[in-house]
Scaffold this motif. Structure first.
Motif, PDB file in Angstrom:
ATOM      1  N   MET A   1       3.232  -5.198  -1.856  1.00  0.00           N
ATOM      2  CA  MET A   1       2.359  -4.023  -2.075  1.00  0.00           C
ATOM      3  C   MET A   1       2.113  -3.864  -3.573  1.00  0.00           C
ATOM      4  N   THR A   2       0.870  -3.688  -3.965  1.00  0.00           N
ATOM      5  CA  THR A   2       0.596  -3.560  -5.392  1.00  0.00           C
ATOM      6  C   THR A   2       0.933  -2.157  -5.859  1.00  0.00           C
ATOM      7  N   GLY A   3       1.718  -2.071  -6.910  1.00  0.00           N
ATOM      8  CA  GLY A   3       2.009  -0.770  -7.495  1.00  0.00           C
ATOM      9  C   GLY A   3       1.455  -0.765  -8.915  1.00  0.00           C
ATOM     10  N   HIS A   4       1.716   0.271  -9.663  1.00  0.00           N
ATOM     11  CA  HIS A   4       1.345   0.239 -11.070  1.00  0.00           C
ATOM     12  C   HIS A   4       2.277   1.184 -11.804  1.00  0.00           C
ATOM     13  N   VAL A   5       2.317   1.030 -13.087  1.00  0.00           N
ATOM     14  CA  VAL A   5       3.239   1.851 -13.865  1.00  0.00           C
ATOM     15  C   VAL A   5       2.748   3.291 -13.843  1.00  0.00           C
ATOM     16  N   GLY A   6       3.645   4.199 -13.451  1.00  0.00           N
ATOM     17  CA  GLY A   6       3.257   5.608 -13.382  1.00  0.00           C
ATOM     18  C   GLY A   6       4.303   6.468 -14.046  1.00  0.00           C
ATOM     19  N   LYS A   7       4.227   7.775 -13.770  1.00  0.00           N
ATOM     20  CA  LYS A   7       5.118   8.711 -14.457  1.00  0.00           C
ATOM     21  C   LYS A   7       6.479   8.859 -13.767  1.00  0.00           C
ATOM     22  N   VAL A   8       6.522   8.648 -12.433  1.00  0.00           N
ATOM     23  CA  VAL A   8       7.775   8.978 -11.736  1.00  0.00           C
ATOM     24  C   VAL A   8       8.877   7.973 -12.070  1.00  0.00           C
ATOM     25  N   LYS A   9      10.104   8.488 -12.201  1.00  0.00           N
ATOM     26  CA  LYS A   9      11.245   7.615 -12.545  1.00  0.00           C
ATOM     27  C   LYS A   9      11.642   6.744 -11.355  1.00  0.00           C
ATOM     28  N   ASN A  10      11.630   7.364 -10.152  1.00  0.00           N
ATOM     29  CA  ASN A  10      12.031   6.610  -8.960  1.00  0.00           C
ATOM     30  C   ASN A  10      10.872   6.552  -7.968  1.00  0.00           C
ATOM     31  N   PRO A  11      10.050   5.510  -8.048  1.00  0.00           N
ATOM     32  CA  PRO A  11       8.915   5.418  -7.124  1.00  0.00           C
ATOM     33  C   PRO A  11       9.410   5.381  -5.675  1.00  0.00           C
ATOM     34  N   GLU A  12       8.721   6.141  -4.817  1.00  0.00           N
ATOM     35  CA  GLU A  12       9.102   6.189  -3.399  1.00  0.00           C
ATOM     36  C   GLU A  12       8.035   5.497  -2.557  1.00  0.00           C
ATOM     37  N   ARG A  13       8.457   5.150  -1.328  1.00  0.00           N
ATOM     38  CA  ARG A  13       7.493   4.620  -0.356  1.00  0.00           C
ATOM     39  C   ARG A  13       6.973   5.814   0.450  1.00  0.00           C
ATOM     40  N   ILE A  14       5.669   6.037   0.380  1.00  0.00           N
ATOM     41  CA  ILE A  14       5.086   7.209   1.046  1.00  0.00           C
ATOM     42  C   ILE A  14       4.001   6.750   2.024  1.00  0.00           C
ATOM     43  N   ALA A  15       4.095   7.245   3.263  1.00  0.00           N
ATOM     44  CA  ALA A  15       3.063   6.937   4.266  1.00  0.00           C
ATOM     45  C   ALA A  15       2.115   8.110   4.363  1.00  0.00           C
ATOM     46  N   VAL A  16       0.816   7.824   4.453  1.00  0.00           N
ATOM     47  CA  VAL A  16      -0.183   8.863   4.705  1.00  0.00           C
ATOM     48  C   VAL A  16      -0.825   8.534   6.044  1.00  0.00           C
ATOM     49  N   ILE A  17      -0.770   9.486   6.975  1.00  0.00           N
ATOM     50  CA  ILE A  17      -1.359   9.256   8.304  1.00  0.00           C
ATOM     51  C   ILE A  17      -2.747   9.869   8.315  1.00  0.00           C
ATOM     52  N   GLY A  18      -3.771   9.033   8.335  1.00  0.00           N
ATOM     53  CA  GLY A  18      -5.148   9.521   8.356  1.00  0.00           C
ATOM     54  C   GLY A  18      -5.827   9.359   7.007  1.00  0.00           C
ATOM     55  N   ALA A  19      -7.003   8.714   7.018  1.00  0.00           N
ATOM     56  CA  ALA A  19      -7.744   8.478   5.777  1.00  0.00           C
ATOM     57  C   ALA A  19      -8.940   9.405   5.666  1.00  0.00           C
ATOM     58  N   GLY A  20      -8.745  10.690   6.074  1.00  0.00           N
ATOM     59  CA  GLY A  20      -9.763  11.693   5.799  1.00  0.00           C
ATOM     60  C   GLY A  20      -9.715  12.001   4.304  1.00  0.00           C
ATOM     61  N   ILE A  21     -10.596  12.889   3.857  1.00  0.00           N
ATOM     62  CA  ILE A  21     -10.664  13.201   2.416  1.00  0.00           C
ATOM     63  C   ILE A  21      -9.312  13.711   1.904  1.00  0.00           C
ATOM     64  N   GLY A  22      -8.636  14.563   2.682  1.00  0.00           N
ATOM     65  CA  GLY A  22      -7.336  15.097   2.257  1.00  0.00           C
ATOM     66  C   GLY A  22      -6.297  14.000   2.081  1.00  0.00           C
ATOM     67  N   GLY A  23      -6.239  13.080   3.030  1.00  0.00           N
ATOM     68  CA  GLY A  23      -5.275  11.973   2.958  1.00  0.00           C
ATOM     69  C   GLY A  23      -5.572  11.048   1.796  1.00  0.00           C
ATOM     70  N   LEU A  24      -6.847  10.722   1.608  1.00  0.00           N
ATOM     71  CA  LEU A  24      -7.244   9.824   0.518  1.00  0.00           C
ATOM     72  C   LEU A  24      -6.923  10.431  -0.844  1.00  0.00           C
ATOM     73  N   CYS A  25      -7.283  11.721  -1.014  1.00  0.00           N
ATOM     74  CA  CYS A  25      -7.054  12.370  -2.320  1.00  0.00           C
ATOM     75  C   CYS A  25      -5.564  12.495  -2.629  1.00  0.00           C
ATOM     76  N   THR A  26      -4.765  12.777  -1.606  1.00  0.00           N
ATOM     77  CA  THR A  26      -3.308  12.871  -1.822  1.00  0.00           C
ATOM     78  C   THR A  26      -2.773  11.502  -2.212  1.00  0.00           C
ATOM     79  N   ALA A  27      -3.197  10.474  -1.483  1.00  0.00           N
ATOM     80  CA  ALA A  27      -2.715   9.106  -1.732  1.00  0.00           C
ATOM     81  C   ALA A  27      -3.027   8.675  -3.164  1.00  0.00           C
ATOM     82  N   ALA A  28      -4.265   8.941  -3.619  1.00  0.00           N
ATOM     83  CA  ALA A  28      -4.663   8.524  -4.968  1.00  0.00           C
ATOM     84  C   ALA A  28      -3.819   9.232  -6.024  1.00  0.00           C
TER      85      ALA A  28
END
Length: 503
Positions: A1-28
């Protein structure tokens, strides 16, 4: 899975169920912060109800057909590393609405100008009506100022959390939660119909929806009505691209069977017989579906099922997609509303007898957007009427009869023609969408457009909370706080992402 350097110290694996606008915006937002995010979407495309569909040479916005509060998405793109103006071209819709009444009177509301709107009301309906609308808008503005931060931009935890706020007594007086939209006391029969329509924006009945919904009218006027060139569905495409650039994995045609829990905490999800472990799960599915179908019935889950069962689902929509050949008639405005003589009969039909409305209010979206038609001077109209939700158990109307749907579509076209808008001889494409079609295409139970309605004073608290009582499970989208519609769903995503990032 491609990740990228971000702010969080401990990156977690997060599942989003549903690719509606709310799911997409949260995921991004979460991926931008450095988490590893995977979206599971049951259908073959992203965007949920927000879509622009091509049928032959015509494109139709079959979900939202208007963008209000564009600042919500400007903020989204900025915070996830892009500029909205670079990826989307938005233009103001002016006039914002053309309201037409049964007796031939009509009034056009100006975009971003109360002064021009009041002048139009005075000219079409008289000075008293203009003064009345001004009074109602001043009241709506005061309500917006008070309700915006606690009810819309923040996580709504409980009525108790609001009572701890300073100035609570003054705020409650302004919001007047005991008042319905009808309780605002508009005397003009014309303006009263216009105001009633703002209840249907959230799938509700103006006779019981709270007066605070009048703030939608203020928001539209103050922040504008906007069109996205190429169709509102372009928003979903550009947010999807943002997700992909940030390394979000999107799995289409992938139906989640269960959210797994151990000792009151999320452990992952079951998908088509396989278990995937995740640290957190964000559900961008209808809240009732989440609690009744995706979670095992623990005490906490059963309690919420009962709470959600008490809230009234929103109304649904019956829509026509009309591809029209050129005409020598002057073109319609972008948004035209044709009101019947008796608006109450519409709410009786939908909420009481649960039958299709005989003489419904007709909403016509006729964008003058050359990117939405292949041939010059052709027009793509999206026509929507409010309808009872689909149900075969007496809690709605059974929309499975195709023959009736065709008959009803013709009836609506007759009403449009009777209002002096000739279209029959121009028809090149006629596609019908019933509440059952909406249920099947985007998993919206009964084809309810907005999740739950806002009927009743406690409706704000009967929506699903963004933070579920199960550790690591969050809800986002139209059936969760703060509600349905593009601006609120975008804010819902911000609230959920912030709740996760705080931890």
């Amino acid at each position: 899975m491609t990740g990228h350097v971000g702010k969080v110290k401990n990156p977690e694996r997060i599942a989003v169920i549903g690719a509606g606008i709310g799911g997409l915006c949260t995921a991004a937002r979460l991926a931008k912060a450095g988490h590893h995010v995977t979206i599971f979407e049951a259908s073959d495309r992203t965007g949920g109800k927000c879509r622009t569909e091509w049928i032959g040479k015509y494109a139709f916005d079959t979900g939202p057909s208007l963008l209000t509060l564009p600042a919500v998405y400007r903020d989204f793109f900025q915070r996830t590393g892009d500029v909205m103006g670079r990826v989307l071209e938005i233009e103001e819709v002016s006039p914002s609405f053309d309201y037409r009444f049964h007796d031939g009177k009509s009034v056009k509301f100006a975009n971003l100008s109360r002064k021009k709107t009041l002048a139009a009301i005075a000219e079409a309906l008289g000075e008293n009506d203009a003064q009345e609308w001004d009074r109602v808008m001043l009241q709506a503005e005061a309500m917006w100022d008070v309700s915006r931060e606690p009810f819309i931009e923040s996580e709504l935890k409980s009525p108790l959390s609001l009572l701890k706020r300073p100035r609570v007594i003054r705020d409650i007086k302004v919001i007047a939660p005991w008042k319905s939209l009808r309780g605002i006391g508009i005397k003009s029969p014309y303006l009263s119909k216009i105001m009633d329509r703002y209840a249907t924006y959230s799938g509700s009945d103006p006779r019981s929806a709270p007066a605070v919904l009048s703030t939608i009218a203020f928001v539209e006027e103050a922040f504008g009505a906007w069109h996205i060139k190429g169709g509102i569905g372009t928003l979903a495409e550009k947010i999807t691209e943002r997700c992909q650039k940030l390394g979000v994995e999107i799995r289409l045609n992938t139906y989640v069977d269960e959210i797994t829990i151990k000792s009151g905490k999320v452990t992952g999800i079951h998908v088509q017989g396989n278990f995937y472990a995740f640290d957190r799960v964000v559900a961008n599915a209808d809240a009732q579906t989440v609690y009744t179908k995706l979670l095992a019935p623990t005490n906490k889950v059963v309690k919420i099922r009962k709470q959600l069962a008490k809230s009234e689902p929103s109304l649904a929509g019956f829509s026509l997609l009309l591809g029209l050949k050129p005409s020598n008639q002057p073109p319609l405005e972008h948004h035209t509303i044709v009101f019947p003589e008796n608006y109450d009969l519409e709410f009786e039909s939908i909420f009481t007898s649960k039958t299709p409305v005989e003489k419904p209010t007709i909403y016509i979206c006729a964008p003058r957007d050359p990117l939405m038609v292949k041939d010059k001077d052709h027009e793509a109209w999206f026509v929507l009427v409010n309808a009872p939700r689909h149900s075969t158990d007496g809690h709605g109307y059974d929309w499975s009869n195709k023959e009736f749907a065709h008959q009803y579509a013709n009836q609506i076209i007759d009403h449009i023609e009777a209002a002096g808008i000739p279209i029959r001889d121009r028809l090149e494409v006629l596609e019908i969408r019933t509440p059952l079609d909406l249920q099947e295409s985007v998993h919206a139970p009964g084809g309810s457009i907005y999740g739950n309605s806002s009927n009743g004073a406690r409706s704000a608290f009967s929506r699903a909370k963004n933070r579920s009582p199960i550790k690591g499970l969050y809800l986002v989208g139209g059936s969760a706080h703060p509600g349905g519609g593009l601006p609120l769903v975008g804010l819902s995503a911000e609230i959920v992402a912030n709740a996760i990032l705080e931890n």
